[in-house]
Design an enzyme around this catalytic site. Sequence first.
Site, PDB file in Angstrom:
ATOM      1  CG  ASP A 122      -0.256  -0.171   2.536  1.00  0.00           C
ATOM      2  OD1 ASP A 122       0.766   0.521   2.753  1.00  0.00           O
ATOM      3  OD2 ASP A 122      -0.716  -0.969   3.372  1.00  0.00           O
ATOM      4  N   PRO A 123       0.337   2.454   0.073  1.00  0.00           N
ATOM      5  CG  PRO A 123      -1.074   4.258  -0.370  1.00  0.00           C
ATOM      6  CD  PRO A 123      -1.088   2.812   0.050  1.00  0.00           C
ATOM      7  CE  LYS A 125       1.938  -2.793   5.272  1.00  0.00           C
ATOM      8  NZ  LYS A 125       0.976  -1.663   5.406  1.00  0.00           N
ATOM      9  CD  GLU A 170      -4.630   1.721  -1.275  1.00  0.00           C
ATOM     10  OE1 GLU A 170      -5.719   2.289  -1.124  1.00  0.00           O
ATOM     11  OE2 GLU A 170      -3.905   1.380  -0.305  1.00  0.00           O
ATOM     12  CD  GLU A 279      -8.227  -1.146  -1.696  1.00  0.00           C
ATOM     13  OE1 GLU A 279      -8.198  -0.492  -0.632  1.00  0.00           O
ATOM     14  OE2 GLU A 279      -7.260  -1.801  -2.130  1.00  0.00           O
ATOM     15  CG  ASP A 284     -17.732  -1.174  12.248  1.00  0.00           C
ATOM     16  OD1 ASP A 284     -17.534  -0.104  12.852  1.00  0.00           O
ATOM     17  OD2 ASP A 284     -17.126  -2.229  12.542  1.00  0.00           O
TER      18      ASP A 284
END
Length: 347
Positions: A122-123, A125, A170, A279, A284
């Site tokens: 992801d951004p 890692k 990402e 995504e 929740d």
Amino acid sequence: MIHSRIFIVLLAFFLFTSCSKSSESQNNDQNTFAKGADISWLPQMEAAGYKFYNDAREEEDCFKILKDHGINSIRLRTFVNPSDHPQSGHCSKDETVEMAVRAKQWGMRVMIDFHYSDSWADPGKQRKPAAWEGHDFPTLLSDLYDYTFDVMTALKIAGITPEWVQIGNEIPGGMIYPEGSTDNWVQLVQLINKGYDAVKTVSPNSKVILHVDQGNNRERFRWWFDAATEHGAKYDVIGMSYYPFWLEGKPDYTLSIDDLSANLKDMATRYGKEVMVVETGGEDTKVQNTYDMLKEVIRRVKAVPDEKGLGVFYWEPQGARSWSRYPLSAWGDDGRPTKALEAFLEN
């Protein structure tokens, strides 16, 4: 002889009609707006004994529950040599193929998301797989091509043709650090194009996605895709993440949804590409807000001119916090989907 000729003519007509119907059905399926979910945690949840319940409080297959809530597409991430960690492991080639087969059995379309890592990419890692450490750049190119080709071939053997395939997850800063960082666009694009070539060699009709986060940030996307275009990156679709929850100073989706809409249209026009929100998700504990946000995201993607807005995918809607500790699912503590997921039904 006459009877034989009649039989041959009728058989040819039958085969032509059947092929035409099959082709028409496939085209209709591809033209259908994708209402999707990344459910890569599902095998681990099932193995841990987690039970899924439908709206009638009856235990049911998660795929069935999702389909009954409008989901028609499934996204699956793949890790190269993952651990057995329940939340950050699994997602091996074999598990990905098994899940893709299940999705097909439920009549759902498939997106494959190559992370090119042994765990999350992801951004923050983009660690290369441990087995690729120490390899020089030409070898890394071969590593990426061979791995992508291998997974795509395994899917093909299992009867799966992914409609979409992501090369990297990402990747605003690139992937497979440090060689594939955006500090070196020439090498990054070579890696991207190796993935593209591997996908197309096995599955020419699969659409290749390049995926950047912060879908509301037009400047970020213009910088990235201008550079990708300048250096000759090959791809078919621009994929976006959109999580108001993670946007600094803008957790309320109403503060960023117009920017997302403008960026979707700008990307489609500026680069002549199809676009998707691959995504998204909301809290929740704020079900109504997440429901409203999801409805609006779907509406904005559908509004992209020339039907270039292909779909919206919720990330791990079934990944209930009680199991995953993830706060952005669309599942309650009672094992049932929340109202948020109904947004897919109403669009």
